[in-house]
Design an enzyme around this catalytic site. Structure first.
Site, PDB file in Angstrom:
ATOM      1  CG  HIS A 364      -1.986  -1.002   1.207  1.00 32.66           C
ATOM      2  ND1 HIS A 364      -3.255  -0.784   0.706  1.00 32.66           N
ATOM      3  CD2 HIS A 364      -1.968  -2.288   1.611  1.00 32.66           C
ATOM      4  CE1 HIS A 364      -3.968  -1.889   0.832  1.00 32.66           C
ATOM      5  NE2 HIS A 364      -3.202  -2.821   1.375  1.00 32.66           N
ATOM      6  CE  LYS A 552      -6.431  14.082   0.320  1.00 29.89           C
ATOM      7  NZ  LYS A 552      -6.556  12.894  -0.487  1.00 29.89           N
ATOM      8  NE  ARG A 553      -3.648  10.095  10.091  1.00 27.64           N
ATOM      9  CZ  ARG A 553      -3.390   9.248  11.064  1.00 27.64           C
ATOM     10  NH1 ARG A 553      -4.267   8.305  11.388  1.00 27.64           N
ATOM     11  NH2 ARG A 553      -2.258   9.329  11.743  1.00 27.64           N
ATOM     12  CE  LYS A 558      -2.537  10.831   3.208  1.00 30.03           C
ATOM     13  NZ  LYS A 558      -3.139   9.972   2.157  1.00 30.03           N
ATOM     14  CB  THR A 661     -10.042   4.981  -1.097  1.00 29.85           C
ATOM     15  OG1 THR A 661      -9.537   5.299   0.207  1.00 29.85           O
ATOM     16  CG2 THR A 661      -9.366   3.732  -1.618  1.00 29.85           C
ATOM     17  CE  LYS A 665     -13.820   6.146   1.031  1.00 26.34           C
ATOM     18  NZ  LYS A 665     -12.813   6.239   2.105  1.00 26.34           N
TER      19      LYS A 665
END
Ligand code: 26Q
Length: 817
Positions: A364, A552-553, A558, A661, A665
């Site tokens: 992952h 998100k985290r 990110k 992911t 969504k």
């Protein structure tokens, strides 16, 4: 069950039955009437009523499944980020409307009752939520499967924002009881730690015996996994750690009360708490104990079940597939070897063949800091027999690699399961498993060409791609009921179970009346989120502004900071009085948890909150922009946010986000993506086409080239580019905080470590990001064009159903019937 599928009389009879069950349970369990019961008590009574129905199905399913000799999947994962169960189970039984009406008759609002449930927050982020979506899809596809993990007493911490800082609070999610689990004390297993290994001879063969160990008891708790209108009810089995003795009476009688309970606590601490680090490895002994604890219990259970049904362990791979969700459960490989050899009496070669056909592994992440490497000395002491087996796997694999790459010692060291006194869990998986997969097309290519290129050259046939997906039941049908109803009205409800049907929505993008309805639903969802934001943050936001969402985290890769920089740029333009800066009012929404020990991530949260405070209180930008940080991001808050998003921020440094992911969504709910060519964004672009997505920034190859060159362009960009300099300087000039708190962020961007500034390459992507945001603004002003793209995003999301992912896994890897 919608009103239509039963006759009016049947519907009313069902409704009366539910009312009786709920009020009866409130009386019997709490000694109260519905009128004076608390909401939590009503929640419990309603859940038990639902559970009764599920139990019937679960029992019959297990009865048939245990008699049928088919192949079963065991999905081993450190994390299952399940969220709430009640509403999901109601939806799956198609009884949401029925229960809503029944409760309404008693003056109870179903939504209020759902809010009483604690999230099962047994995961950090993407990997844990993926495991939850996969269990849903396995069940929807009627495939026999078990999720196996740890029953953490405390899930991921709850986040509070105080004065802009993240404060972590414990998450005692089990404290008020968990209706959805059943303890199975009859299936307890012993797990052995420490001690030493004795050798002895038996029938002329050298055998091994583990002695002087400490025992921890693993007690399983099972949760039913329901599917949408299915007969199959799968099982999530989570193990709790118990001490074999209640307290040590010897110590107690000697008067040492503290010592007496110490051993008990030492055992039980194993299942106390989920580690909150996401995509970051730290070699903590307790974490290794957690790994062996749940893996050993699971493998013992699998073998004992198999032996009850089948004659020999030789055919294990024909009936059992064990999936390793990232390397965290890798210790299952030597554990199965141990059981097959030491307990079942097999020789090495026979055991190794069985192991090789049983295990499959998913990677992952390619972030180096997330790759697990355990000090071999730690494994030697904690798990002496398992460690011996790892040494032997290493010895044999090195022998094989030396033949394969004669003289290339560097390569052999790099690929060996043990090197430099550490065991590489990834190399162990690559050696033993029959399948290795990445989670998006680009990610798998990077695994093959970079991260695991040597292993790819040895075992090319092991490598597969399975792009991630999300369950449409939770993430559209349940999270966005009004949009679901609109879609069902247009193309029927087949898409809920068959993702291929969602594409039937494509022509509706050209239907003005449909677009208008789509837009009105989005507007309603935004108004609802605006209420939630007001309650959560105290900030009033305008549902007619664009909702620009990054949820998100919090991780530097990110790049939440890149979005913050864009916000600051917009703010400066408005203050400058730039002519078109006032157009397109926007609400910038963030939600993110940072690992408690991740200094930079926590500082970025503080920065975003300080930016938000300043902008939200500046009358010059009132009505044009608002910035909100929603605290305690979780599955249930995500369900509220995704339905209301216009724009989905997927702006990781290319090559760093394995898949993502959340991007799926948000797309499913009609948000347009602004993103880099990273992870599954690449495939989202393929599905929707260039006109319906905003792509910017460097490609993963360009990024990898910069890293390979060792030269960062960022210090020079800062020195020469006035736009960049002006935004970056707000980190240190007191614009958002007078105490110069953000110097570390500034430093990382323009100075960096080891001579490399801006490790995540925000500055080289900044102008391209601004340009893409300019396109977003232009398009949003054309309501019709925007809505057309929004409908297309929903219509083209079919590929990103976790049902499709599970079909791929099953066809390429597991071969379940
Ligand atoms: C490992 C060792 C010790 C302590 C913690 C860890 C650890 C814990 C969690 C390492 C990694 C994680 C989580 C990783 C994760 O969530 N990865 C995400 O997986 C998603 C599902 O495939 C992808 O969509 C995301 O791109 C990826 O970041």
């Amino acid at each position: 069950m919608k009103k239509g599928s039963l006759s009016a009389a049947e519907y009313n009879a069902r409704k009366e039955f539910i009312k009786n069950e709920v009020s009866g349970k409130v009386r019997r369990y709490f000694g109260k009437t519905v009128e004076n019961a608390t909401k939590r008590e009503i929640y419990t009574a309603v859940s038990f009523t639902i559970r009764d129905e599920i139990m019937e199905k679960w029992v019959s399913y297990r009865q048939t499944a245990d008699k049928t000799p088919g192949k079963e999947l065991y999905y081993l994962s450190f994390e299952f980020l399940m969220g709430r169960a009640m509403g999901n189970n109601l939806m799956n039984m198609t009884e949401t409307d029925l229960y809503r009406d029944a409760l309404a008759d008693m003056n109870i609002d179903l939504g209020d009752i759902e809010e009483q449930e604690n999230d099962a927050g047994l995961g950090n982020g993407g990997l844990g939520r993926l495991a939850a979506c996969f269990l849903d899809s396995l069940t929807n596809l009627e495939l026999p499967a078990f999720g196996c993990g740890i029953r953490y007493e405390y899930g991921l911490f709850r986040q509070k924002i105080v004065d802009g800082y993240q404060i972590e609070m414990p998450d005692p999610w089990l404290q008020s009881g968990n209706v959805w689990e059943i303890a199975r004390p009859e299936d307890m297993k012993e797990v052995h730690f420490g001690g030493r290994v004795e050798e002895y001879m038996e029938d002329g063969r050298l055998k091994f015996r583990h002695v002087d160990y400490n025992t921890v008891i693993a007690e399983p708790y099972d949760m039913p996994i329901t599917g949408f209108n299915t007969e199959t009810v799968n099982t999530l089995r989570l193990w709790k750690a118990l001490s074999p003795e209640v307290i040590d009476m010897n110590e107690f009688n000697r008067g040492d009360y503290a010592k007496a309970i110490e051993n008990k606590e030492l055992a039980e601490v194993i299942s106390k708490i989920l580690y909150p680090e996401d995509n970051h490895y730290e070699g903590k002994l307790l974490r290794l104990k957690q790994q062996y604890f749940f893996v050993s219990a699971t493998i013992q259970w699998i073998i004992s079940k198999h032996k009850q049904k089948h004659l020999s362990v030789f055919d294990l791979p024909d009936y059992v597939q064990i999936h390793i969700n990232d390397t965290h459960p890798t210790i299952a490989i030597p554990e199965l070897m141990r059981i097959l050899m030491d307990e079942e009496g097999l020789g090495w070669d026979d055991a190794w063949k069985i192991v090789g056909r049983t295990f499959a592994y998913t990677n992952h992440t390619i972030l180096c800091e997330a790759l697990e490497k355990w000090p071999m000395a730690m494994v030697d002491t904690l798990l002496p027999r398992v460690a011996q087996i790892i040494h032997e796997i290493d010895r044999r694999q090195r022998e094989y690699l030396c033949e394969r790459f004669p003289g290339d010692h560097g390569k052999v060291e790099y690929m060996a399961p043990i090197a430099n006194g550490q065991v590489s869990m990834a190399n162990l998986c690559l050696t033993a498993c029959h399948s290795v997969n990445g989670v998006a097309a680009l990610h798998t290519e990077i695994l093959k060409k970079e991260t695991f290129k040597d292993y790819y050259s040895v075992y090319p046939y092991k490598f597969k791609n399975v792009t991630n997906g999300v369950t449409f039941r939770r993430w559209l049908y349940k999270a966005n009921r009004s949009l679901s109803d609109l879609i069902c009205g247009a193309i029927g409800d087949g898409w809920v179970k068959d993702y291929r049907e969602l594409d039937k929505l494509t022509p509706y993008a050209d239907d003005a009346a449909f677009r208008d309805k789509f837009g009105k639903i989005k507007r309603d969802n935004k108004a609802r989120l605006a209420d939630y934001i007001l309650n959560n943050t105290g900030v009033e936001v305008d549902p007619d502004s664009m909702f620009d969402v990054q949820i998100k985290r919090l991780h530097e890769y990110k790049r939440q900071l890149l979005k913050a920089m864009h916000i600051i740029y917009r703010y400066q333009k408005i203050i400058d009085g730039h002519p078109d800066a006032n157009l397109s009012p926007t609400t910038f929404i963030f939600a993110a948890k940072a690992a408690p020990g991740y200094h930079m991530a926590k500082l970025i949260i503080k920065f975003i909150n300080d930016v938000a405070r300043k902008i939200n209180n500046d009358p010059r930008v009132k009505d044009i922009m608002k910035v909100v940080f929603i605290e305690n991001y979780s599955v249930s808050s995500a369900e509220k946010i995704v339905a209301a998003a216009d724009l989905s921020e997927q702006i990781s440094t290319a090559s760093k986000e394995a898949s993502g992911t959340g991007n799926m969504k948000l797309m499913l709910n009609g948000a347009l993506t602004i993103g880099t060519m990273d992870g599954a964004n690449v495939e989202i672009r393929e599905q929707v086409g260039d006109d319906n997505i905003f792509i910017f920034g460097m490609s993963s190859q360009e990024v990898l080239n910069i890293y390979a060159s060792g030269k960062s362009p960022s210090s020079e960009l800062y020195a020469t580019n006035q736009v960049i300099k002006r935004v970056v300087d707000t980190l240190i000039d007191g614009t958002f905080n007078s105490e110069n708190l953000f110097y570390d962020i500034y430093r990382s961007l323009v100075i960096g470590d080891h001579g490399f500034a801006d490790n995540y390459l925000l500055l080289p992507d900044f102008e391209s990001y601004l340009k893409a945001n300019g396109e977003v603004k232009m398009k949003y002003r054309d309501r019709d064009a925007w809505l057309r793209s929004a409908v297309i995003n929903t219509a083209k999301a079919g590929f990103f159903s976790s049902d499709r992912s599970i079909e791929d896994y099953n066809r390429e890897i597991w071969h379940l019937r």
